[in-house]
Design a protein around this motif. Structure first.
Motif, PDB file in Angstrom:
ATOM      1  N   ASP A 237      14.084  51.159  50.560  1.00 37.09           N
ATOM      2  CA  ASP A 237      14.877  52.016  49.691  1.00 37.09           C
ATOM      3  C   ASP A 237      15.604  51.082  48.730  1.00 37.09           C
ATOM      4  OD1 ASP A 237      16.972  53.519  48.492  1.00 37.09           O
ATOM      5  OD2 ASP A 237      16.990  54.927  50.175  1.00 37.09           O
ATOM      6  N   ALA A 238      15.064  50.912  47.521  1.00 42.73           N
ATOM      7  CA  ALA A 238      15.582  49.919  46.584  1.00 42.73           C
ATOM      8  C   ALA A 238      17.007  50.220  46.151  1.00 42.73           C
ATOM      9  CB  ALA A 238      14.668  49.827  45.361  1.00 42.73           C
ATOM     10  N   GLN A 239      17.374  51.491  46.076  1.00 43.67           N
ATOM     11  CA  GLN A 239      18.712  51.855  45.646  1.00 43.67           C
ATOM     12  C   GLN A 239      19.758  51.494  46.703  1.00 43.67           C
ATOM     13  OE1 GLN A 239      19.373  52.901  42.582  1.00 43.67           O
ATOM     14  NE2 GLN A 239      21.564  52.832  43.039  1.00 43.67           N
ATOM     15  N   ARG A 240      19.478  51.851  47.947  1.00 39.38           N
ATOM     16  CA  ARG A 240      20.420  51.602  49.029  1.00 39.38           C
ATOM     17  C   ARG A 240      20.280  50.214  49.635  1.00 39.38           C
ATOM     18  NH1 ARG A 240      19.213  55.559  53.366  1.00 39.38           N
ATOM     19  NH2 ARG A 240      21.163  54.798  54.278  1.00 39.38           N
ATOM     20  N   GLY A 241      19.094  49.595  49.434  1.00 37.96           N
ATOM     21  CA  GLY A 241      18.863  48.281  50.011  1.00 37.96           C
ATOM     22  C   GLY A 241      18.550  48.323  51.481  1.00 37.96           C
ATOM     23  N   THR A 242      18.037  49.445  51.968  1.00 38.22           N
ATOM     24  CA  THR A 242      17.755  49.595  53.390  1.00 38.22           C
ATOM     25  C   THR A 242      16.254  49.636  53.652  1.00 38.22           C
ATOM     26  OG1 THR A 242      17.989  51.998  53.167  1.00 38.22           O
ATOM     27  CG2 THR A 242      19.930  50.765  53.894  1.00 38.22           C
ATOM     28  N   LEU A 243      15.892  49.331  54.899  1.00 43.94           N
ATOM     29  CA  LEU A 243      14.501  49.253  55.319  1.00 43.94           C
ATOM     30  C   LEU A 243      14.206  50.300  56.385  1.00 43.94           C
ATOM     31  CD1 LEU A 243      14.352  45.371  55.765  1.00 43.94           C
ATOM     32  CD2 LEU A 243      13.588  46.662  53.765  1.00 43.94           C
ATOM     33  N   THR A 244      12.952  50.755  56.425  1.00 45.75           N
ATOM     34  CA  THR A 244      12.489  51.681  57.456  1.00 45.75           C
ATOM     35  C   THR A 244      11.162  51.166  58.000  1.00 45.75           C
ATOM     36  OG1 THR A 244      13.508  53.556  56.307  1.00 45.75           O
ATOM     37  CG2 THR A 244      11.875  54.056  57.999  1.00 45.75           C
ATOM     38  N   ALA A 245      11.070  51.009  59.320  1.00 45.18           N
ATOM     39  CA  ALA A 245       9.823  50.558  59.937  1.00 45.18           C
ATOM     40  C   ALA A 245       8.848  51.719  60.013  1.00 45.18           C
ATOM     41  CB  ALA A 245      10.101  50.000  61.326  1.00 45.18           C
ATOM     42  N   ARG A 246       7.594  51.467  59.593  1.00 47.17           N
ATOM     43  CA  ARG A 246       6.614  52.546  59.555  1.00 47.17           C
ATOM     44  C   ARG A 246       5.437  52.330  60.501  1.00 47.17           C
ATOM     45  NH1 ARG A 246       2.788  53.964  55.392  1.00 47.17           N
ATOM     46  NH2 ARG A 246       3.879  52.736  53.819  1.00 47.17           N
ATOM     47  N   LYS A 247       4.911  51.109  60.578  1.00 47.42           N
ATOM     48  CA  LYS A 247       3.707  50.890  61.372  1.00 47.42           C
ATOM     49  C   LYS A 247       3.582  49.403  61.659  1.00 47.42           C
ATOM     50  CE  LYS A 247      -1.169  52.379  61.354  1.00 47.42           C
ATOM     51  NZ  LYS A 247      -2.218  53.080  60.559  1.00 47.42           N
ATOM     52  N   HIS A 248       2.891  49.049  62.749  1.00 38.65           N
ATOM     53  CA  HIS A 248       2.679  47.630  63.034  1.00 38.65           C
ATOM     54  C   HIS A 248       1.269  47.393  63.567  1.00 38.65           C
ATOM     55  CE1 HIS A 248       4.006  49.150  67.009  1.00 38.65           C
ATOM     56  NE2 HIS A 248       3.215  48.203  67.500  1.00 38.65           N
ATOM     57  N   TRP A 249       0.825  46.134  63.406  1.00 37.87           N
ATOM     58  CA  TRP A 249      -0.509  45.712  63.824  1.00 37.87           C
ATOM     59  C   TRP A 249      -0.401  44.366  64.527  1.00 37.87           C
ATOM     60  CZ3 TRP A 249       0.894  47.512  59.111  1.00 37.87           C
ATOM     61  CH2 TRP A 249       0.262  48.662  58.601  1.00 37.87           C
ATOM     62  N   SER A 250      -1.289  44.089  65.465  1.00 36.60           N
ATOM     63  CA  SER A 250      -1.342  42.781  66.112  1.00 36.60           C
ATOM     64  C   SER A 250      -2.070  41.796  65.204  1.00 36.60           C
ATOM     65  CB  SER A 250      -2.065  42.881  67.454  1.00 36.60           C
ATOM     66  OG  SER A 250      -2.248  41.583  68.006  1.00 36.60           O
ATOM     67  N   SER A 251      -1.554  40.573  65.139  1.00 31.90           N
ATOM     68  CA  SER A 251      -2.212  39.529  64.350  1.00 31.90           C
ATOM     69  C   SER A 251      -3.047  38.599  65.225  1.00 31.90           C
ATOM     70  CB  SER A 251      -1.172  38.704  63.586  1.00 31.90           C
ATOM     71  OG  SER A 251      -0.412  37.902  64.487  1.00 31.90           O
TER      72      SER A 251
END
Length: 363
Positions: A237-251
């Motif tokens: 969220d560029a305005q608020r400067g906050t992050l939201t986790a959506r998905k993850h993958w193994s490397s």
């Protein structure tokens, strides 16, 4: 006859100008060699060959490096006591000394710092302390010299990276031991940091937030978790400067059965491909980035230097340089612009425990 000669001369000059314009800019790489306490300065040519230009001794265990936004200065954090940041001017001339470093100053740091970065203006240096669980902000003078920290803030456990956004309004600090990314508002005029609301993004317990990169589209970020070697897709969220986790993958490579120990990640400049390093398997994972959703597709794994703590992609997006802490050398890979796959090109022996790479492009 004279007219014809002038015409031929003009055509020849035109060809030379075209060749000059098509010549890629010169790239210079800087590698921190922790245990030999030196910085290797290397020339990277258009064919992927590297050669030493300079070896710069420093007064301590050198690890994280950072470039100024205009690529005129390099900063190095020394992680042995007394903890300091060393400032260097980069030779921007067109001569044989282009890219070489000149020491211009040194200032105290409040702890052993695992990560340093400059803000968008080049007036401030951020530093994150893994063992000290803290974040510092140091002023950078007009002469490019970083000074002593003017703000020191407590973080969660094991602060591992401090990553400013492209707009210069926010800073993200990963905390490996607390499984979170702290979110700060940044005032470039005063250098002051204040927490956002909420002040942190909580992540999966035991994942171990380590390094973070922001996609050039400003909408997505990628977080590499050290303890489970996963890559997390975050929405910004560029305005608020906050992050939201959506998905993850193994490397991790297929069939892996050991203890994960992920290290670093970087995007190509166009944001089309992502690469991550894992130290237990000594591999680089190659990823394709969906331009619309930000989601990743694993391309495959490239064996690389032993214990690859650090690597970097050059500004042209054509080359990836990876260093091995236990092999004490560098491998250069050509990046296929379409597939994203890596093709080994050459290797170069370095100092002891190479761990961090930065690259500039010179005219």
């Amino acid at each position: 006859m004279v007219t014809r000669s002038l015409s031929v001369l003009g055509a020849a000059i035109g060809i030379l100008l075209m060749q000059a314009c098509s010549t890629p800019p010169r790239s210079v790489a800087y590698v921190a060699n922790a245990d030999s306490r030196e910085i290797s300065v290397l020339a990277l040519d258009g064919a992927g060959a590297v050669k030493p230009l300079q070896t710069v001794p420093v007064s301590g265990t050198v690890m994280p490096l950072a470039l100024s936004p205009d690529q005129r200065f390099l900063y190095a954090a020394l992680r042995s006591e007394p903890y300091t940041v060393a400032s260097f001017a980069i030779d921007r001339s067109a001569g044989d000394s282009a890219g070489q470093l000149k020491a211009i100053g040194q200032a105290p740091l409040p702890d052993s710092m695992a990560y340093i970065a400059t803000d968008k203006t080049g007036r401030w240096l951020f530093a994150a302390s893994y063992g000290g669980h803290k974040l510092s902000v140091s002023p950078i003078g007009a002469d490019g010299v970083a000074g002593a920290a003017q703000q020191i803030l407590a973080t969660g456990k094991n602060a591992h990276a401090a990553v400013p956004d492209a707009a210069g309004r926010h800073l993200y600090v990963t905390n490996l031991g607390s499984d979170q990314v702290m979110q700060w508002r940044f005032d470039a005029a005063s250098g002051a940091l204040t927490p956002t609301e909420p002040p942190a993004l909580a992540l999966r317990p035991g994942s171990g937030a380590r390094h973070l990169v922001l996609h050039p589209n400003g909408r997505h970020a990628y977080l590499l978790n050290e303890l489970d070697a996963s890559v997390e897709l975050l929405d910004i969220d560029a305005q608020r400067g906050t992050l939201t986790a959506r998905k993850h993958w193994s490397s991790l490579p297929p069939g892996f059965g050991g203890k994960p120990w992920a290290a670093d990640l970087h995007l190509t400049p166009d944001g089309r491909h992502l690469y991550t390093s894992e130290r237990t398997t000594s591999t680089l994972a190659m990823w394709k980035v969906n331009a619309t959703t930000g989601e990743l597709t694993l391309i495959g794994h490239q064996p690389t230097e032993k214990q690859p703590r650090g690597f970097r992609i050059d500004p042209s997006g054509r080359w990836l340089l990876a260093v091995g802490q236990l092999s004490h050398q560098m491998s250069v890979y050509r990046i296929d612009a379409d597939s994203g796959r890596l093709a080994p090109q050459t290797t170069l022996i370095l100092g002891k425990n190479p761990n961090w790479v930065e690259i500039v492009q010179l005219p």
